[in-house]
Design a protein around this motif. Structure first.
Motif, PDB file in Angstrom:
ATOM      1  N   GLY A  65       0.221   4.038   5.736  1.00 38.79           N
ATOM      2  CA  GLY A  65       0.232   2.607   5.422  1.00 38.79           C
ATOM      3  C   GLY A  65       0.569   2.342   3.960  1.00 38.79           C
ATOM      4  O   GLY A  65       1.394   1.476   3.651  1.00 38.79           O
ATOM      5  N   SER A  66      -0.045   3.093   3.057  1.00 38.10           N
ATOM      6  CA  SER A  66       0.235   2.846   1.644  1.00 38.10           C
ATOM      7  C   SER A  66       1.635   3.332   1.280  1.00 38.10           C
ATOM      8  O   SER A  66       2.287   2.767   0.400  1.00 38.10           O
ATOM      9  CB  SER A  66      -0.824   3.501   0.750  1.00 38.10           C
ATOM     10  N   ALA A  70       4.386   1.077  -0.557  1.00 39.41           N
ATOM     11  CA  ALA A  70       5.097   1.543  -1.759  1.00 39.41           C
ATOM     12  C   ALA A  70       6.608   1.512  -1.522  1.00 39.41           C
ATOM     13  O   ALA A  70       7.379   1.159  -2.421  1.00 39.41           O
ATOM     14  CB  ALA A  70       4.634   2.946  -2.142  1.00 39.41           C
ATOM     15  N   THR A  73       8.209  -1.746  -2.100  1.00 38.01           N
ATOM     16  CA  THR A  73       8.429  -2.132  -3.500  1.00 38.01           C
ATOM     17  C   THR A  73       9.623  -1.405  -4.112  1.00 38.01           C
ATOM     18  O   THR A  73       9.899  -1.562  -5.297  1.00 38.01           O
ATOM     19  CB  THR A  73       7.196  -1.841  -4.386  1.00 38.01           C
ATOM     20  N   LEU A  75      10.108   2.096  -3.945  1.00 40.20           N
ATOM     21  CA  LEU A  75       9.902   3.535  -4.151  1.00 40.20           C
ATOM     22  C   LEU A  75      10.362   4.289  -2.904  1.00 40.20           C
ATOM     23  O   LEU A  75      10.662   3.700  -1.867  1.00 40.20           O
ATOM     24  CB  LEU A  75       8.430   3.823  -4.454  1.00 40.20           C
TER      25      LEU A  75
ATOM     26  N   ARG B  58       2.013  -9.824  -6.036  1.00 40.59           N
ATOM     27  CA  ARG B  58       2.451  -9.752  -4.641  1.00 40.59           C
ATOM     28  C   ARG B  58       1.385 -10.361  -3.741  1.00 40.59           C
ATOM     29  O   ARG B  58       0.193 -10.226  -4.009  1.00 40.59           O
ATOM     30  CB  ARG B  58       2.687  -8.301  -4.224  1.00 40.59           C
ATOM     31  N   ILE B  60       0.179 -10.731   0.379  1.00 40.81           N
ATOM     32  CA  ILE B  60       0.350 -10.258   1.759  1.00 40.81           C
ATOM     33  C   ILE B  60      -0.827 -10.798   2.565  1.00 40.81           C
ATOM     34  O   ILE B  60      -1.942 -10.916   2.047  1.00 40.81           O
ATOM     35  CB  ILE B  60       0.467  -8.713   1.802  1.00 40.81           C
ATOM     36  N   TRP B 108       4.910 -11.009   1.083  1.00 46.68           N
ATOM     37  CA  TRP B 108       5.259  -9.835   1.885  1.00 46.68           C
ATOM     38  C   TRP B 108       4.751  -9.927   3.318  1.00 46.68           C
ATOM     39  O   TRP B 108       4.534  -8.916   3.977  1.00 46.68           O
ATOM     40  CB  TRP B 108       4.766  -8.569   1.169  1.00 46.68           C
ATOM     41  N   HIS B 117      -2.214  -4.466   7.724  1.00 45.85           N
ATOM     42  CA  HIS B 117      -1.526  -4.701   6.452  1.00 45.85           C
ATOM     43  C   HIS B 117      -2.398  -4.322   5.255  1.00 45.85           C
ATOM     44  O   HIS B 117      -1.924  -4.327   4.123  1.00 45.85           O
ATOM     45  CB  HIS B 117      -1.110  -6.174   6.345  1.00 45.85           C
ATOM     46  N   PRO B 119      -3.835  -1.282   4.375  1.00 43.22           N
ATOM     47  CA  PRO B 119      -3.272  -0.122   3.658  1.00 43.22           C
ATOM     48  C   PRO B 119      -1.900  -0.417   3.027  1.00 43.22           C
ATOM     49  O   PRO B 119      -1.575   0.144   1.982  1.00 43.22           O
ATOM     50  CB  PRO B 119      -3.149   0.953   4.741  1.00 43.22           C
ATOM     51  N   LEU B 120      -1.115  -1.300   3.646  1.00 41.08           N
ATOM     52  CA  LEU B 120       0.177  -1.656   3.048  1.00 41.08           C
ATOM     53  C   LEU B 120      -0.034  -2.291   1.669  1.00 41.08           C
ATOM     54  O   LEU B 120       0.716  -2.027   0.731  1.00 41.08           O
ATOM     55  CB  LEU B 120       0.942  -2.657   3.937  1.00 41.08           C
ATOM     56  N   ALA B 122      -2.427  -1.715  -0.402  1.00 49.23           N
ATOM     57  CA  ALA B 122      -2.708  -0.650  -1.374  1.00 49.23           C
ATOM     58  C   ALA B 122      -1.389  -0.039  -1.849  1.00 49.23           C
ATOM     59  O   ALA B 122      -1.212   0.257  -3.037  1.00 49.23           O
ATOM     60  CB  ALA B 122      -3.610   0.416  -0.746  1.00 49.23           C
ATOM     61  N   GLY B 123      -0.450   0.129  -0.918  1.00 45.21           N
ATOM     62  CA  GLY B 123       0.860   0.684  -1.272  1.00 45.21           C
ATOM     63  C   GLY B 123       1.677  -0.244  -2.157  1.00 45.21           C
ATOM     64  O   GLY B 123       2.386   0.208  -3.060  1.00 45.21           O
ATOM     65  N   LEU B 124       1.585  -1.549  -1.918  1.00 46.61           N
ATOM     66  CA  LEU B 124       2.294  -2.509  -2.777  1.00 46.61           C
ATOM     67  C   LEU B 124       1.779  -2.391  -4.210  1.00 46.61           C
ATOM     68  O   LEU B 124       2.561  -2.366  -5.169  1.00 46.61           O
ATOM     69  CB  LEU B 124       2.089  -3.942  -2.270  1.00 46.61           C
ATOM     70  N   LEU B 126       0.263   0.200  -5.485  1.00 50.61           N
ATOM     71  CA  LEU B 126       0.683   1.511  -5.987  1.00 50.61           C
ATOM     72  C   LEU B 126       2.115   1.428  -6.525  1.00 50.61           C
ATOM     73  O   LEU B 126       2.430   1.993  -7.586  1.00 50.61           O
ATOM     74  CB  LEU B 126       0.594   2.560  -4.868  1.00 50.61           C
ATOM     75  N   GLY B 127       2.962   0.694  -5.806  1.00 50.14           N
ATOM     76  CA  GLY B 127       4.346   0.520  -6.245  1.00 50.14           C
ATOM     77  C   GLY B 127       4.411  -0.085  -7.640  1.00 50.14           C
ATOM     78  O   GLY B 127       5.210   0.344  -8.478  1.00 50.14           O
ATOM     79  N   ASP B 128       3.566  -1.068  -7.900  1.00 48.67           N
ATOM     80  CA  ASP B 128       3.554  -1.691  -9.229  1.00 48.67           C
ATOM     81  C   ASP B 128       3.026  -0.741 -10.299  1.00 48.67           C
ATOM     82  O   ASP B 128       3.588  -0.637 -11.383  1.00 48.67           O
ATOM     83  CB  ASP B 128       2.706  -2.972  -9.190  1.00 48.67           C
ATOM     84  N   TYR B 130       3.001   2.503 -10.226  1.00 47.81           N
ATOM     85  CA  TYR B 130       3.969   3.598 -10.372  1.00 47.81           C
ATOM     86  C   TYR B 130       5.138   3.178 -11.254  1.00 47.81           C
ATOM     87  O   TYR B 130       5.622   3.949 -12.068  1.00 47.81           O
ATOM     88  CB  TYR B 130       4.461   3.990  -8.975  1.00 47.81           C
ATOM     89  N   GLN B 131       5.576   1.921 -11.054  1.00 48.62           N
ATOM     90  CA  GLN B 131       6.755   1.449 -11.789  1.00 48.62           C
ATOM     91  C   GLN B 131       6.413   0.776 -13.107  1.00 48.62           C
ATOM     92  O   GLN B 131       7.271   0.180 -13.753  1.00 48.62           O
ATOM     93  CB  GLN B 131       7.569   0.502 -10.882  1.00 48.62           C
TER      94      GLN B 131
END
Lengths: 326, 337
Positions: A65-66, A70, A73, A75, B58, B60, B108, B117, B119-120, B122-124, B126-128, B130-131
């Motif tokens: 899911g994560s 990611a 976004t 990645l 973001r 969601i 989103w 959504h 866990p998604l 958490a990924g969004l 993480l994307g921020d 990370y970048q």
């Protein structure tokens, strides 16, 4: 070309893609400090650091899911599931999110995501850890499902999967990690997703296989050659999209086929491929298509019983003889 | 808040209310298919949060998403067109009521599997991280019902382990479908669940848009400054059933009536008049404008064409990928050609 194991080929593909593209990162159970439960990511954590080699809790829905989030976004995550049996825990995210979000929102989201998972039995891990449910995942439009049968393909296909803009389930087979083969050194060596490949040429019978059943089919072809029979071995490499062209081209010459898969037979790869042969080349059929697959039983722990249930090289050999006599 | 901003906020809430009332009518007429989950009664939350959400944040949410779509800035025309399954819908008629999004607006979706959504989100975040988008917070909305499913726990745990900047917001409307919170959740205060993850948490009231705005602004600021996740439980109430197919046997009319007296639009209207930001007449005019926008949205949606049949297979994949089977009719058609 360098001779290496499939494990090394997969590891090399990951390493090269991470060197090439900052957006690529790995996450999963024990991918970091431990070095990967199958040692595929050994040395990655020290080289790329904890930001790009991310140990996760044992929580597959969170892992997949994560990774989806990611990927949304921009990645390019490579999420590792220790085995494909645990993909069921993340099934909703694979089926209802990864395979659907691009379509369902009119193309707004892209999910350049790879999910790596180890499939297959034969290691006495018992019924829950020994399955080959690959075909289940190939059922869903929106997902690509890839599973290599040689070290070279493992490298070329994984690199293509990582560079793909679409979600890809990349299925490895634990008993193939030690398999050796020549692998191109080129850092841009890519094998196309969704393309089957003839791994051995022959005119007498077509054997269709993928993953672990490719080396088994090649061995069976050697045995058949001793009897003066030339088998052609077609490696599907991708279950979705499924490329039937090399299968049909071969079948039109041989008029006889055996489809081999490690998983259970009912509703399986053999069912799909043989149905398509009948749809696309009915006039060329000289004998009923044969399917070789796993006996339909939850795999037992006992080694002898387990091997009894799994498809063997001899089974492929005998099935080929049978379609030739049919 | 500037006067114009205050009035826009009012108008936004009224647009959501009127648009959803209209959607209910269109649903009864069979013009909207599938499921339709109305947000009526909860508007102060989408309006309040969206008024303090920054462009880099973001957003969601779950399937009760029309209010969120409008508050995020999607044109009501595109929302109504999506409800009618038309090509000008925000998801090109592919998503429907439960799947609205606009990535340009950092919204989103609109996700229909309960809790999936989370866990998604958490990924969004993480994307921020990370970048290097250090100033961004992911705002993840969900209902009380979704806090009983595993996804919620996996997502919250991960967000804390990785210290991700997520504002988890539970819109506690007191029912998961027709089951009250205390019949479905081991703890009746949802915010307590954050304690299990060592996560800062709070419960606030959600019928007063100004209060929501103020509290959420404070928490967003805190996350921006200190990082890490935060769970906010916002108490609210949905006036309509879970979806249009809900016979509402699980609650009595008096309870609904009691909450309707706390109507977020009524509360805000009173606030605007008492503080002399607007007159009753001025607000009536805004009501008319909102109604007109909904009328226009409906007209636009009705006029928008269905997606062309030739586009059925568009956007399954990004890369050109063969379609395995086009269905009997289309396969037959192409054989004839």
């Amino acid at each position: 070309m360098t001779r290496m194991t499939m494990r090394e080929a997969i590891s090399k593909a990951l390493w090269e893609e991470m060197e090439r593209d900052e957006r690529v990162f790995i996450q999963g159970e024990e991918v970091g400090v431990w070095g990967g439960t199958y040692a595929v990511t050994k040395g990655f954590y020290d080289h790329f650091g904890e930001k790009r080699v991310r140990d996760t809790p044992i929580a597959e829905a969170a892992i997949v899911g994560s990774a989806i989030g990611a990927a949304m976004t921009g990645l390019r995550p490579v999420a590792e599931l220790m085995t494909i049996n645990f993909a069921f825990v993340a099934m909703d995210h694979i089926v209802n999110e990864a395979a659907k979000l691009h379509y369902m929102f009119g193309g707004q989201f892209t999910l350049p995501l790879v999910i790596r998972a180890v499939s297959g039995g034969g290691r006495q891990l018992g019924a829950t850890h020994s399955q080959s449910p690959d075909v289940i995942f190939a059922h869903f439009p929106g997902l690509k499902v890839v599973s290599p049968g040689t070290p070279a393909d493992a490298k070329g296909l994984l690199k293509s999967a990582i560079r793909s803009e679409d979600p890809v389930l990349f299925i490895e087979n634990a008993t193939l990690y030690q398999m050796k083969g020549e692998v191109p050194d080129d850092e841009d060596y890519l094998e196309p997703l969704g393309k089957s490949k003839v791994q051995r040429e022959g005119d007498d019978v077509t054997i269709v296989a993928y993953s672990k059943m490719v080396p088994a089919a090649l061995k069976a072809a050697d045995m058949l050659a001793e009897d003066g029979i030339n088998a052609e071995v077609v490696d599907l490499r991708s279950l979705r999209p499924l490329d039937m062209d090399p299968v049909i081209a071969s079948f039109k010459r041989t008029n006889r086929a055996v489809i081999v898969e490690e998983g259970w037979r009912s509703y399986g790869v053999g069912a799909e491929v043989s149905a398509r042969i009948y749809e696309l080349a009915f006039d060329y059929v000289d004998a009923p298509v044969k399917r070789v697959a796993q006996a339909e039983v939850p795999l037992p722990y006992n080694a002898e019983l387990e091997q009894l249930a799994l498809p063997q090289t001899e089974d492929i050999y005998h099935a080929a003889k049978e379609v030739l006599n049919g | 808040m500037e006067k114009k901003e205050s009035l826009d906020l009012y108008k936004e809430m009224v647009i959501i209310r009127r648009l959803e009332e209209r959607a209910a009518e269109l649903y009864q007429l069979g013009k909207i298919g599938g499921f339709l989950h109305l947000y009526i009664g909860q508007e102060a939350i989408s309006a309040g949060i969206s008024s303090v959400r920054q462009p880099q944040d973001r957003l969601i949410t779950a399937y009760r998403d029309h209010g969120w779509a409008i508050s995020a800035g999607i044109d009501p025309k595109a929302v109504m067109a999506e409800l009618l399954g038309k090509v000008d819908g925000c998801s090109k008629g592919r998503g429907g009521s439960m799947h609205m999004a606009d990535t340009e607006l950092n919204f989103w979706g609109g996700h229909a599997i309960v809790g999936a959504h989370i866990p998604l989100a958490a990924g969004l975040a993480l994307g921020d991280v990370y970048q290097g988008n250090d100033d961004a917070v992911t705002i993840c909305m969900f209902g009380d019902g979704s806090t009983n499913i595993g996804f919620f726990h996996e997502g919250l745990n991960l967000s804390k382990v990785w210290n991700l900047p997520v504002l988890w917001v539970c819109e506690n409307n007191q029912y998961g479908m027709g089951t009250t919170v205390d019949r479905a959740s081991a703890v009746s205060e949802i915010r307590q669940k954050a304690e299990g993850y060592g996560m800062a948490n709070e419960r606030i009231e959600g019928m007063d848009v100004m209060a929501v705005r103020q509290e959420v602004a404070r928490v967003l600021e805190k996350i921006r400054k200190e990082g890490g996740p935060y769970l906010l439980e916002i108490m609210t109430y949905r006036y309509r059933g879970h979806s249009m197919g809900d016979p509402e046997r699980y609650r009595d009319k008096a309870e609904v009536k009691k909450w309707e007296e706390e109507d977020p639009i009524g509360i805000y209207r009173k606030y605007l008049i008492e503080n002399k930001i607007a007159t009753a007449k001025g607000l009536d005019e805004l009501d008319d404008e909102a109604l007109q926008i909904v009328d226009e949205a409906e007209k636009f949606a009705e006029a928008s064409p269905n997606p062309d049949k030739s586009t059925l297979f568009e956007n399954i994949y990004v890369e050109p990928t063969p379609v395995e089977y086009r269905g009997y009719a289309l396969e037959h058609e192409s054989e004839e050609q």
